[in-house]
Design a protein around this motif. Structure first.
Motif, short mmCIF file in Angstrom:
data_model
loop_
_atom_site.label_atom_id
_atom_site.label_comp_id
_atom_site.label_asym_id
_atom_site.label_seq_id
_atom_site.Cartn_x
_atom_site.Cartn_y
_atom_site.Cartn_z
N GLY A 107 0.57 -1.16 0.02
CA GLY A 107 -0.38 0.04 -0.01
C GLY A 107 0.91 1.32 0.15
N LEU A 108 1.98 1.31 0.99
CA LEU A 108 3.09 2.24 0.93
C LEU A 108 3.65 2.28 -0.54
N ALA A 109 4.08 1.03 -0.96
CA ALA A 109 4.62 1.84 -2.11
C ALA A 109 3.58 2.35 -3.29
N PHE A 110 2.40 1.83 -3.94
CA PHE A 110 1.22 1.87 -4.22
C PHE A 110 1.20 3.75 -4.21
N HIS A 111 1.16 3.85 -3.03
CA HIS A 111 0.76 6.02 -2.65
C HIS A 111 2.05 6.73 -3.20
N TYR A 112 2.83 6.12 -2.58
CA TYR A 112 4.27 7.01 -3.45
C TYR A 112 4.16 6.75 -4.33
N GLY A 113 4.55 5.32 -5.21
CA GLY A 113 5.15 4.77 -6.91
C GLY A 113 3.64 5.34 -7.59
N VAL A 114 2.46 5.28 -7.32
CA VAL A 114 1.29 5.23 -8.10
C VAL A 114 0.45 6.59 -8.03
N GLY A 115 -0.18 6.31 -7.49
CA GLY A 115 -1.11 7.58 -6.51
C GLY A 115 -1.80 7.26 -5.25
N ARG A 116 -2.60 8.16 -5.06
CA ARG A 116 -3.46 7.77 -3.64
C ARG A 116 -3.60 6.22 -3.65
N PHE A 117 -4.06 5.95 -2.51
CA PHE A 117 -4.48 4.97 -2.27
C PHE A 117 -4.98 4.74 -0.92
N GLU A 118 -5.93 4.32 -1.36
CA GLU A 118 -6.99 4.14 -0.05
C GLU A 118 -7.88 2.86 -0.09
N MET A 119 -6.97 2.23 0.79
CA MET A 119 -7.02 0.41 1.35
C MET A 119 -8.99 -0.06 1.55
N ALA A 169 -1.94 -13.38 -2.11
CA ALA A 169 -1.46 -13.23 -3.21
C ALA A 169 -2.68 -12.63 -4.24
N HIS A 170 -3.77 -12.39 -3.24
CA HIS A 170 -5.55 -11.79 -4.50
C HIS A 170 -4.79 -9.67 -3.63
N TYR A 171 -4.50 -9.94 -2.38
CA TYR A 171 -3.99 -8.50 -2.61
C TYR A 171 -3.04 -7.60 -3.66
N ILE A 172 -2.08 -8.32 -3.32
CA ILE A 172 -1.12 -8.54 -4.69
C ILE A 172 -1.07 -8.25 -6.49
N GLY A 173 -2.01 -9.21 -6.36
CA GLY A 173 -2.66 -9.36 -8.06
C GLY A 173 -3.43 -8.23 -7.93
N VAL A 174 -4.68 -7.67 -7.10
CA VAL A 174 -5.55 -6.75 -7.44
C VAL A 174 -4.52 -5.31 -7.45
N TRP A 175 -3.98 -5.32 -6.54
CA TRP A 175 -3.45 -3.92 -6.81
C TRP A 175 -1.75 -4.11 -7.27
N SER A 176 -1.24 -4.72 -8.41
CA SER A 176 -0.26 -4.34 -8.93
C SER A 176 -0.91 -4.65 -10.81
N LEU A 177 -2.53 -4.84 -10.74
CA LEU A 177 -3.40 -4.69 -11.80
C LEU A 177 -3.78 -3.59 -11.76
N ARG A 178 -4.10 -2.52 -10.63
CA ARG A 178 -4.96 -1.23 -10.83
C ARG A 178 -3.25 -0.17 -10.70
N ALA A 179 -2.10 -1.10 -10.09
CA ALA A 179 -0.44 0.52 -10.61
C ALA A 179 -0.62 0.07 -11.78
N TRP A 180 -0.73 -0.93 -13.06
CA TRP A 180 0.14 -1.15 -14.15
C TRP A 180 -1.35 -0.70 -15.45
N ARG A 181 -2.51 -0.24 -14.71
CA ARG A 181 -2.88 0.12 -15.36
C ARG A 181 -3.33 1.71 -15.36
N ALA A 182 -3.01 2.04 -13.59
CA ALA A 182 -2.39 4.00 -13.39
C ALA A 182 -1.20 4.36 -14.40
N LYS A 183 -0.52 3.80 -14.49
CA LYS A 183 0.63 4.02 -14.97
C LYS A 183 0.71 4.04 -16.56
N ARG A 184 -0.39 3.17 -16.94
CA ARG A 184 -0.76 3.21 -18.41
C ARG A 184 -1.35 4.75 -19.16
N GLN A 185 -1.84 5.30 -18.17
CA GLN A 185 -2.76 6.67 -18.34
C GLN A 185 -2.35 6.92 -18.81
#
Length: 185
Positions: A107-119, A169-185
């Motif tokens: 969550g911290l990596a997402f927040h600081y590397g991708v964007g706002r993180f709402e858990m 594994a579910h959290y990793i998958g969901v948040w990895s997909l969100r990070a990948w989508r956010a980086k592609r925009q």
């Protein structure tokens, strides 16, 4: 008028945090019936503070952070003490702790590397927490020589391990997909 009482849910959360030390001491001393009393008292404060916060809209930012942290601290302490006393295998404690640390660090990596993180707790995450609570409770009841089937120990260990791995594994998958989508925009 009721706004004067808004502090009560947070006070109950902090009471639950204070109950962790005597709960851990009771588990360490193998005073399982006393540990159960403390566990039920902590559970009651959790239910009551949640009711008050929702029913009277006494929600606070502090409560939104402290309440789940208090719950996690109690659960992690439970698994730690049961591992230290040899009731549960140490690897199970490390799996429970590791899953939670993975989620926080992710969550911290997402927040600081991708964007706002709402858990938002996922359904597998909620199910994992429920399984951890029920298994710990069943094991402590068994250890307290109260009516409980002995198979809860082996089955419980497997359930906690499987749900921890799956929900992690579910959290990793969901948040990895969100990070990948956010980086592609």
């Amino acid at each position: 008028m009721t706004h004067r009482w808004r502090w009560i849910p947070n006070a109950l959360t902090f009471l639950r945090i204070l109950l962790i030390a005597p709960f851990a001491a009771a588990l360490m001393a193998k005073e399982y019936r006393f540990a159960l009393v403390i566990f039920f008292l902590a559970s009651a404060t959790d239910a009551f503070d949640g009711f008050l916060a929702r029913h009277y809209n006494w929600r606070t930012r502090l409560g939104a952070i402290a309440d789940p942290l208090a719950d996690k601290a109690l659960l992690i302490t439970t698994y730690l003490m049961l591992a230290i006393t040899g009731v549960l295998p140490a690897w199970l404690f490390w799996l429970v702790l590791g899953r939670d640390l993975l989620i926080v660090c992710g969550g911290l990596a997402f927040h600081y590397g991708v964007g706002r993180f709402e858990m938002q707790p996922s359904l597998p995450g909620k199910l994992n927490t429920l399984i951890q609570i029920l298994v710990a409770l069943a094991i402590i009841i068994l250890l307290a020589d109260l009516p409980m089937q002995p198979w809860v120990m082996d089955v419980g260990i497997l359930l906690v391990a499987a749900s921890g791995i799956f929900s992690g594994a579910h959290y990793i998958g969901v948040w990895s997909l969100r990070a990948w989508r956010a980086k592609r925009q």
